[in-house]
Design an enzyme around this catalytic site. Structure first.
Site, PDB file in Angstrom:
ATOM      1  N   ASP A  16      56.037 -18.778  -4.516  1.00  0.00           N
ATOM      2  CA  ASP A  16      57.382 -19.154  -4.932  1.00  0.00           C
ATOM      3  C   ASP A  16      57.850 -20.420  -4.214  1.00  0.00           C
ATOM      4  O   ASP A  16      57.469 -20.664  -3.066  1.00  0.00           O
ATOM      5  CB  ASP A  16      58.322 -17.976  -4.604  1.00  0.00           C
ATOM      6  CG  ASP A  16      59.574 -17.992  -5.445  1.00  0.00           C
ATOM      7  OD1 ASP A  16      59.723 -18.900  -6.294  1.00  0.00           O
ATOM      8  OD2 ASP A  16      60.413 -17.105  -5.246  1.00  0.00           O
ATOM      9  N   HIS A  25      54.719 -27.684  -9.208  1.00  0.00           N
ATOM     10  CA  HIS A  25      53.636 -26.793  -9.664  1.00  0.00           C
ATOM     11  C   HIS A  25      52.272 -27.432  -9.425  1.00  0.00           C
ATOM     12  O   HIS A  25      51.298 -26.772  -9.097  1.00  0.00           O
ATOM     13  CB  HIS A  25      53.802 -26.447 -11.149  1.00  0.00           C
ATOM     14  CG  HIS A  25      55.043 -25.650 -11.423  1.00  0.00           C
ATOM     15  ND1 HIS A  25      55.438 -24.607 -10.631  1.00  0.00           N
ATOM     16  CD2 HIS A  25      55.982 -25.740 -12.400  1.00  0.00           C
ATOM     17  CE1 HIS A  25      56.570 -24.093 -11.095  1.00  0.00           C
ATOM     18  NE2 HIS A  25      56.918 -24.766 -12.170  1.00  0.00           N
ATOM     19  N   LEU A  81      34.561 -14.226  -2.483  1.00  0.00           N
ATOM     20  CA  LEU A  81      35.966 -13.918  -2.782  1.00  0.00           C
ATOM     21  C   LEU A  81      36.217 -13.821  -4.289  1.00  0.00           C
ATOM     22  O   LEU A  81      35.742 -14.664  -5.049  1.00  0.00           O
ATOM     23  CB  LEU A  81      36.862 -15.033  -2.214  1.00  0.00           C
ATOM     24  CG  LEU A  81      38.348 -14.945  -2.589  1.00  0.00           C
ATOM     25  CD1 LEU A  81      39.068 -13.962  -1.671  1.00  0.00           C
ATOM     26  CD2 LEU A  81      39.016 -16.311  -2.523  1.00  0.00           C
TER      27      LEU A  81
HETATM   28  C1  FPP Z   1      57.095 -20.229  -8.709  1.00  0.00           C
HETATM   29  O1  FPP Z   1      57.871 -21.296  -8.199  1.00  0.00           O
HETATM   30  C2  FPP Z   1      55.820 -20.715  -9.240  1.00  0.00           C
HETATM   31  C3  FPP Z   1      55.348 -20.528 -10.524  1.00  0.00           C
HETATM   32  C4  FPP Z   1      56.108 -19.802 -11.549  1.00  0.00           C
HETATM   33  C5  FPP Z   1      54.044 -21.086 -10.955  1.00  0.00           C
HETATM   34  C6  FPP Z   1      52.972 -21.067  -9.920  1.00  0.00           C
HETATM   35  C7  FPP Z   1      51.711 -21.628 -10.421  1.00  0.00           C
HETATM   36  C8  FPP Z   1      50.818 -22.294  -9.641  1.00  0.00           C
HETATM   37  C9  FPP Z   1      51.060 -22.563  -8.187  1.00  0.00           C
HETATM   38  C10 FPP Z   1      49.529 -22.797 -10.188  1.00  0.00           C
HETATM   39  C11 FPP Z   1      48.716 -21.730 -10.818  1.00  0.00           C
HETATM   40  C12 FPP Z   1      47.400 -22.214 -11.222  1.00  0.00           C
HETATM   41  C13 FPP Z   1      46.759 -21.886 -12.372  1.00  0.00           C
HETATM   42  C14 FPP Z   1      45.384 -22.387 -12.579  1.00  0.00           C
HETATM   43  C15 FPP Z   1      47.369 -21.047 -13.421  1.00  0.00           C
HETATM   44  P1  FPP Z   1      59.282 -21.606  -8.853  1.00  0.00           P
HETATM   45  O2  FPP Z   1      59.085 -22.532 -10.002  1.00  0.00           O
HETATM   46  O3  FPP Z   1      59.958 -20.316  -9.226  1.00  0.00           O
HETATM   47  O4  FPP Z   1      60.042 -22.331  -7.693  1.00  0.00           O
HETATM   48  P2  FPP Z   1      61.616 -22.281  -7.417  1.00  0.00           P
HETATM   49  O5  FPP Z   1      61.941 -20.846  -7.089  1.00  0.00           O
HETATM   50  O6  FPP Z   1      61.791 -23.193  -6.267  1.00  0.00           O
HETATM   51  O7  FPP Z   1      62.313 -22.757  -8.656  1.00  0.00           O
END
Ligand code: FPP
Length: 248
Positions: free
Chosen positions: A24, A41, A135
């Site tokens: 997050d 992201h 892993l």
């Molecule tokens: C939450 O942060 C994050 C996500 C919803 C997406 C996470 C995805 C990745 C890190 C990459 C995944 C990789 C693959 C290959 C699928 P947020 O957007 O809720 O952050 P905020 O709370 O600050 O708004």
């Protein structure tokens, strides 16, 4: 890059077999840098790669990451499209290094609802790495804990209707074998440690059943800044905890 393969190099007694992470804070990380949310992201994917390699070096067996929840569809279309496109980039740019590190890629979630290109990229990653013995990097994509439990209940109800199962045979262990995590090795289905970054302290419909006995680790660090040092801190904290599973 420092290597944790030898115990003397990390000095940790207990390494959790299964770590699950709610990654997050990507959006806030980007905002702090006056960048669009999707920039966060992208940085988050870099961090994921570093953390996966570090977990592999530590000897963790399964790393489950919450990449997209069943609730994330309500985000702006542009952001959803960007996240859905990440697996394509992931396959080309990150899978080769993971494969070289003997990492096996798996996916849980309702993948049938994902765009075809997303599904296809994850499937290619799964097939390419399926003989690896290190892993397991387990992506939760379009995953919801309640949907997982509801789906298991439906499957079991059908088996009862088909007279393949008696209601009296339904134990917790049997129920677990109908959950999406049944694709993981039997001993490592439930996470030992759940990490959530960015200061939020909730489970948000992640592995609801499987989290019953997990240790939780919360940190204010935003996901893109978590890195391998963040993982080491979380595992050190886990080492200070005593898990009793309801005993004394
Ligand atoms: C939450 O942060 C994050 C996500 C919803 C997406 C996470 C995805 C990745 C890190 C990459 C995944 C990789 C693959 C290959 C699928 P947020 O957007 O809720 O952050 P905020 O709370 O600050 O708004």
């Amino acid at each position: 890059m420092f290597n944790f393969r030898r115990k003397e190099e990390h000095n940790l007694e207990k390494i959790p077999n299964h770590i699950a992470i709610i990654m997050d804070g990507n959006g806030r990380w980007a905002k702090k840098r006056l960048q669009p949310r999707v920039f966060g992201h992208k940085a988050g994917m870099e961090t994921l790669q570093e953390v996966a390699i570090a977990a592999s070096d530590l000897g963790v067996k399964v790393l489950t990451v919450y990449a997209f929840s069943t609730e994330n569809w309500s985000r702006p279309q542009e952001e959803v499209n960007f996240i859905m496109n990440l697996p394509v980039e992931f396959f080309d740019q990150y899978v080769p290094q993971l494969h070289a590190n003997n990492v096996r890629i798996q996916v849980i979630g309702e993948t049938s609802r994902l765009p075809e290109a997303t599904r296809d990229a994850m499937e290619r990653a799964r097939v390419k790495t399926k003989h690896n013995s290190g892993l397991i990097l387990n992506f939760a994509l379009n995953y919801g804990g309640r949907a997982d439990i509801t789906n298991a209940a439906k499957l079991i109800a059908q088996e009862v209707l088909d007279a393949k199962l008696n209601p009296g045979d339904i134990t917790e262990d049997l129920f677990s074998s109908y959950l999406m995590t049944s694709s993981l090795p039997y001993l490592y289905r439930d996470p030992d440690l759940i990490i959530r970054t960015s200061g939020e302290q909730r489970l948000s419909n992640f592995l609801s059943w499987q989290a019953s006995y997990s240790e939780f680790y919360f940190t204010p660090t935003l996901w893109p800044d978590f890195k391998k040092e963040g993982l080491l801190k979380a595992v050190s904290e886990y080492n200070r905890r005593q898990r009793r599973f309801g005993g004394v």
